[in-house]
Design an enzyme around this catalytic site. Structure first.
Site, PDB file in Angstrom:
ATOM      1  CB  VAL A 164      21.298   1.273 -14.167  1.00  0.00           C
ATOM      2  CG1 VAL A 164      22.126   0.545 -13.130  1.00  0.00           C
ATOM      3  CG2 VAL A 164      19.929   1.615 -13.611  1.00  0.00           C
ATOM      4  CB  CYS A 165      26.821   3.055 -14.013  1.00  0.00           C
ATOM      5  SG  CYS A 165      28.509   2.489 -14.275  1.00  0.00           S
ATOM      6  CB  ILE A 166      27.127  -1.505 -17.576  1.00  0.00           C
ATOM      7  CG1 ILE A 166      27.161  -3.026 -17.706  1.00  0.00           C
ATOM      8  CG2 ILE A 166      28.411  -0.889 -18.101  1.00  0.00           C
ATOM      9  CD1 ILE A 166      27.012  -3.535 -19.117  1.00  0.00           C
TER      10      ILE A 166
END
Lengths: 130, 129
Positions: A77-79
């Site tokens: 998941v992209c931070i």
């Protein structure tokens, strides 16, 4: 074939979230390798364990978690996108002074570099979005 | 001084970012730009395409005060500093919106949809936002 997947839309709101999951299942059944699944934009919402869809409906996040466990999938998941939308793991929650985390089992939070690397390493990057 | 990721020479792929959405109204354009900036650190062959309402992302003179959003269009001018210099605008999208290359905030190459199609065929990784 070695594949990477990009999921750009959230669960239940958009077909792209279901299509990505079904595509990954089908690819694994056919013996393809999934290098990484990267969740971006509202796609990060696929990774919260706090979502409670109606009982007679599919639970997309639980399905991803199961798949991650059975096939050792790398679900990232992209931070930056996750922080905007309130998706946190234990470390981030602590760092940001939030009272709890909500990342689902099998998912991890990391940077956008993981998406570029997924594009470099895989033979095909398949994008599911609007 | 070389950054750690610059020291080892890995594979270089052709990455094309296709921007199809208006700059405001949805977050796609802004978050696409974030990916583009990160990609610069990987020494790949990066190009950007602006088509459909995506051509508005490059429109000069954006003023976002009224909608309470940050105007991120100046960032496109910074791309050159990241060695990202290949920006294509689809001719048909641009013209049907009454725009020309002079309306763009950065120098662009205007390509018709057929030329763009063949360019897309050559890519290793196509990311569409």
């Amino acid at each position: 074939m070695k594949l990477s997947i990009l999921v750009n839309e959230g669960p239940y709101q958009h077909q792209a979230a279901d299509s990505a999951l079904q595509f990954v299942k089908a690819a694994l059944e056919k013996g393809h390798e999934i290098f990484r699944v990267f969740f971006y934009h509202d796609g990060v919402n696929n990774g919260t364990r706090f979502a409670i869809p109606p009982q007679d409906d599919r639970n997309i996040t639980v399905e991803w978690s199961k798949l991650a466990e059975s096939h050792k999938l790398d679900l990232v998941v992209c931070i930056a996108a996750a922080q905007r939308r309130g998706i946190l793991d234990e470390n981030e929650a602590k760092r940001q002074g939030k009272s709890g985390d909500n990342i689902a089992p099998g998912f991890r939070i990391s940077g956008l570099g993981q998406l570029i690397e997924a594009g470099i390493q895989a033979e095909r990057l398949v994008v599911f979005g609007d | 001084m070389a950054e750690p990721w610059e020291e080892e020479e890995g594979p270089v792929k052709k990455f094309m970012f296709v921007n199809r959405k208006a700059p405001y109204g949805t977050i796609y354009a802004l978050e696409s730009l974030e990916v583009v900036l990160i990609s610069a650190a990987f020494d790949q062959d990066v190009s950007l395409v602006f088509m459909d309402d995506g051509v508005y992302q490059l429109k000069k003179g954006q003023d976002t005060k009224g909608i309470g959003m940050k105007n991120f269009s100046p960032t496109y001018r910074a791309l050159e500093g990241y060695d990202i210099e290949t920006l294509y605008v689809e001719k048909e999208s641009m013209e049907s919106r009454g725009l020309s290359a002079d309306d763009m905030i950065v120098p662009v190459e205007v390509l018709g949809k057929d030329e763009l199609t063949s360019l897309m065929e050559e890519q290793d990784v196509l990311l569409s936002f």
